[in-house]
Motif scaffolding. Structure first.
Motif, PDB file in Angstrom:
ATOM      1  N   GLY A 187      38.572  54.207  -4.612  1.00 20.54           N
ATOM      2  CA  GLY A 187      39.685  53.051  -3.757  1.00 20.54           C
ATOM      3  C   GLY A 187      38.290  52.279  -3.235  1.00 20.54           C
ATOM      4  N   PHE A 188      37.058  52.443  -2.951  1.00 18.26           N
ATOM      5  CA  PHE A 188      36.455  51.559  -2.388  1.00 18.26           C
ATOM      6  C   PHE A 188      36.411  50.688  -3.057  1.00 18.26           C
ATOM      7  N   LYS A 189      36.577  49.281  -2.020  1.00 14.29           N
ATOM      8  CA  LYS A 189      35.790  48.041  -2.570  1.00 14.29           C
ATOM      9  C   LYS A 189      35.439  47.461  -3.722  1.00 14.29           C
ATOM     10  N   PHE A 190      33.738  48.350  -3.374  1.00 12.22           N
ATOM     11  CA  PHE A 190      32.666  47.201  -3.910  1.00 12.22           C
ATOM     12  C   PHE A 190      32.207  49.014  -3.893  1.00 12.22           C
ATOM     13  N   ILE A 191      31.607  48.940  -5.238  1.00 11.99           N
ATOM     14  CA  ILE A 191      30.061  50.863  -5.664  1.00 11.99           C
ATOM     15  C   ILE A 191      29.432  50.291  -6.197  1.00 11.99           C
ATOM     16  N   ALA A 192      27.631  50.484  -5.775  1.00 11.48           N
ATOM     17  CA  ALA A 192      26.644  50.261  -6.425  1.00 11.48           C
ATOM     18  C   ALA A 192      26.064  51.387  -6.486  1.00 11.48           C
ATOM     19  N   SER A 193      25.637  51.773  -8.498  1.00 11.91           N
ATOM     20  CA  SER A 193      25.627  53.330  -8.422  1.00 11.91           C
ATOM     21  C   SER A 193      24.631  53.371  -9.455  1.00 11.91           C
ATOM     22  N   SER A 194      23.076  53.358  -9.283  1.00  7.86           N
ATOM     23  CA  SER A 194      22.500  53.196 -10.490  1.00  7.86           C
ATOM     24  C   SER A 194      21.084  53.547  -9.656  1.00  7.86           C
ATOM     25  N   PRO A 195      20.129  54.254  -9.846  1.00  2.66           N
ATOM     26  CA  PRO A 195      19.041  54.236  -9.925  1.00  2.66           C
ATOM     27  C   PRO A 195      17.902  53.615  -9.197  1.00  2.66           C
ATOM     28  N   LEU A 196      18.314  51.754  -9.146  1.00  3.44           N
ATOM     29  CA  LEU A 196      17.232  51.466  -8.214  1.00  3.44           C
ATOM     30  C   LEU A 196      17.963  51.077  -6.503  1.00  3.44           C
ATOM     31  N   VAL A 197      19.445  50.918  -7.038  1.00  4.18           N
ATOM     32  CA  VAL A 197      20.160  50.744  -5.574  1.00  4.18           C
ATOM     33  C   VAL A 197      19.396  51.533  -4.977  1.00  4.18           C
ATOM     34  N   ARG A 198      19.053  50.328  -3.392  1.00  6.38           N
ATOM     35  CA  ARG A 198      18.750  51.040  -2.323  1.00  6.38           C
ATOM     36  C   ARG A 198      19.964  49.621  -1.577  1.00  6.38           C
ATOM     37  N   SER A 199      20.483  50.488   0.180  1.00  3.80           N
ATOM     38  CA  SER A 199      21.603  49.527   0.717  1.00  3.80           C
ATOM     39  C   SER A 199      21.478  48.357   1.238  1.00  3.80           C
ATOM     40  N   SER A 200      20.204  47.530   0.421  1.00  6.89           N
ATOM     41  CA  SER A 200      19.965  46.759   1.005  1.00  6.89           C
ATOM     42  C   SER A 200      19.664  45.328  -0.388  1.00  6.89           C
ATOM     43  N   TYR A 201      19.884  46.305  -1.516  1.00  4.72           N
ATOM     44  CA  TYR A 201      19.516  46.209  -2.969  1.00  4.72           C
ATOM     45  C   TYR A 201      20.779  45.083  -3.555  1.00  4.72           C
ATOM     46  N   LYS A 202      20.217  43.809  -3.468  1.00  3.49           N
ATOM     47  CA  LYS A 202      21.290  42.898  -3.801  1.00  3.49           C
ATOM     48  C   LYS A 202      22.541  42.810  -2.864  1.00  3.49           C
ATOM     49  N   ALA A 203      22.330  43.187  -1.455  1.00  2.00           N
ATOM     50  CA  ALA A 203      23.767  42.682  -0.978  1.00  2.00           C
ATOM     51  C   ALA A 203      24.385  42.061  -0.936  1.00  2.00           C
ATOM     52  N   LYS A 204      24.365  40.561  -1.487  1.00  2.00           N
ATOM     53  CA  LYS A 204      24.926  39.685  -1.072  1.00  2.00           C
ATOM     54  C   LYS A 204      26.182  39.627  -2.369  1.00  2.00           C
ATOM     55  N   GLU A 205      25.577  40.345  -3.745  1.00  2.00           N
ATOM     56  CA  GLU A 205      26.474  40.764  -4.950  1.00  2.00           C
ATOM     57  C   GLU A 205      27.968  40.800  -3.985  1.00  2.00           C
ATOM     58  N   GLU A 206      27.571  42.578  -3.131  1.00  2.00           N
ATOM     59  CA  GLU A 206      29.087  42.778  -2.927  1.00  2.00           C
ATOM     60  C   GLU A 206      30.142  42.220  -1.859  1.00  2.00           C
ATOM     61  N   LEU A 207      29.207  41.116  -1.153  1.00  4.48           N
ATOM     62  CA  LEU A 207      30.358  40.318  -0.759  1.00  4.48           C
ATOM     63  C   LEU A 207      30.662  39.786  -1.658  1.00  4.48           C
ATOM     64  N   LEU A 208      30.094  38.460  -2.533  1.00  5.44           N
ATOM     65  CA  LEU A 208      30.743  37.795  -3.135  1.00  5.44           C
ATOM     66  C   LEU A 208      31.446  38.167  -3.941  1.00  5.44           C
ATOM     67  N   ALA A 209      31.130  39.657  -4.417  1.00  6.78           N
ATOM     68  CA  ALA A 209      32.896  40.460  -4.474  1.00  6.78           C
ATOM     69  C   ALA A 209      33.627  40.555  -4.691  1.00  6.78           C
ATOM     70  N   VAL A 210      33.447  40.958  -2.960  1.00  8.24           N
ATOM     71  CA  VAL A 210      35.483  41.261  -2.311  1.00  8.24           C
ATOM     72  C   VAL A 210      35.780  39.582  -1.271  1.00  8.24           C
ATOM     73  N   TYR A 211      34.472  38.546  -2.071  1.00  8.90           N
ATOM     74  CA  TYR A 211      35.647  37.935  -1.391  1.00  8.90           C
ATOM     75  C   TYR A 211      35.568  36.479  -2.740  1.00  8.90           C
ATOM     76  N   GLY A 212      35.648  37.650  -4.164  1.00  9.10           N
ATOM     77  CA  GLY A 212      36.495  37.161  -4.463  1.00  9.10           C
ATOM     78  C   GLY A 212      35.673  35.893  -4.953  1.00  9.10           C
ATOM     79  N   LYS A 213      34.712  35.099  -5.062  1.00 10.91           N
ATOM     80  CA  LYS A 213      33.656  33.910  -5.749  1.00 10.91           C
ATOM     81  C   LYS A 213      32.736  34.481  -6.957  1.00 10.91           C
TER      82      LYS A 213
END
Lengths: 292, 81
Positions: free
Chosen positions: A266-292
């Motif tokens: 039930g996480f709202k957004f998950i980024a899971s791949s080798p080059l993921v870092r906590s800040s990597y493409k972070a804005k995409e998470e917000l865009l995803a949960v805002y439905g943009k």
């Protein structure tokens, strides 16, 4: 500094492109502001890509950390005096770069009475004033679990509060310094329970430290028990021979497996791949949960 | 005109790297943005892009060698205009 030995053969996905021109452009944009980026300080593999696309994660409170975690490339050393102009400079940098989302992190400042919380607050305020459209993500230390410091951050209402668990419970004492699994979980829980519903709460872990599937699932359960919103999962890359030894280049299939397990939980957004870092493409998470 | 290509600073922490594979051979056309060579730092294998258009004249470093920032890595013949 000379490399002491060539480490394990690096996998193909760890091949990144580097454009001197784009990196120079970013450095020129940031010049004169006396700012540190975690991208450069931690030698992030994504630096070329992020700088190339005009984004960076800012690291406030100086280049030296008061803790010496065994996975981390940020220098451990004597902390510098707090730069009172830094919050303004971060906001000016965000404006210059035209950032729609900014990640602000810091070194640990166990030496300061407020443990660095006030600088986060001032930075959030400066950003709101100078670039009000920019969404703000703070990636904070544990503030030793002190709720009076967390309350300050909560009151400043960042769009995302991020604090990394870093790894599973059993490995935490081996790689983190003066930080515990329980404290980090408590920090996340406290913020989730007390922050406005507008603030999403996020955490991240590294793989390849020797963690087992069951331990990763237990961590996910612990996080969902306290309603954590976002989870990032990426590969640990050993910074040097002196750092915690890499146990494994985790295969892509396992990232996919963990993504699905996290999704089920039930996480709202998950980024899971080798080059993921906590800040990597972070804005995409917000865009995803805002439905943009 | 012959342009010298020097090793860029790829990591804030170190100035010596392992030189990887060449992506272009002497005599080959090189365009700005093409991958020229690979360099291994502690954390990544960086594929370094050319900043020039021209013909690769000489490779000054071999795969597996240790290179230092600012070392001469290659020469490229660029057109005068």
């Amino acid at each position: 500094m000379k490399q002491e030995s060539k480490q394990q053969e690096k996998p193909e996905w760890l091949k990144v492109t580097y454009s001197q021109k784009k990196v120079d452009q970013m450095n020129t944009l940031l010049s004169g502001l006396n700012l540190n980026t975690v991208c450069a300080e931690a030698n992030c593999p994504n630096l070329g890509e992020c700088f190339g696309s005009g984004t960076a994660a800012f690291m406030i409170l100086g280049p030296n950390c008061t803790r010496a975690c065994r996975f981390c490339d940020v220098p451990h050393g004597h902390p510098r005096p707090v730069d009172l102009a830094e919050p303004l400079h971060v906001a000016q940098a965000a404006k210059r770069l035209g950032l729609s989302h900014i990640v602000v992190t810091s070194v640990d400042r166990d030496d300061l009475p407020d443990l660095g919380a006030d600088q986060f607050v001032q930075t959030i305020k400066a950003l709101r004033q100078i670039t009000p459209e920019t969404t703000i993500e703070v990636l904070t230390p544990d503030f030793q679990g002190k709720t009076e410091q967390l309350d300050k951050i909560i009151a400043a209402e960042p769009d995302v509060f991020n604090h990394n668990m870093e790894t599973v419970r059993s490995i935490t004492p081996k790689v983190r310094h003066r930080a515990t699994y329980a404290t980090s979980l408590r920090v996340l829980q406290y913020v989730k329970e007390h922050a406005s519903t507008k603030t999403f709460v996020k955490t991240g872990i590294m793989l390849g430290l020797g963690e087992k599937d069951a331990e990763v699932y237990q961590l996910m359960d612990d996080l969902r028990d306290i309603n954590i919103d976002f989870l990032t999962i990426g590969q640990y890359v050993q910074p040097s021979a002196k750092h915690y030894q890499l146990r494994e280049w985790v295969p892509l299939e396992r990232y996919q497996k963990y993504y699905h397990e996290a999704k089920i939980r039930g996480f709202k957004f998950i980024a899971s791949s080798p080059l993921v870092r906590s800040s990597y493409k972070a804005k995409e998470e917000l865009l995803a949960v805002y439905g943009k | 005109m012959i342009k010298e290509i020097h090793m860029p600073q790829l990591s804030a922490k170190s100035s010596q790297y392992f030189f990887g594979n060449w992506s272009k051979e002497p005599g080959e056309q090189v365009k700005r943005g093409d991958i020229l060579f690979e360099v291994e730092t502690d954390k990544v294998v960086s594929q370094v892009e050319s900043q020039e258009d021209g013909i690769l004249k000489e490779q000054k470093v071999k795969t597996g060698e240790t290179v230092t920032v600012n070392d001469l890595v290659a020469t490229i013949e660029v057109s005068e205009n």
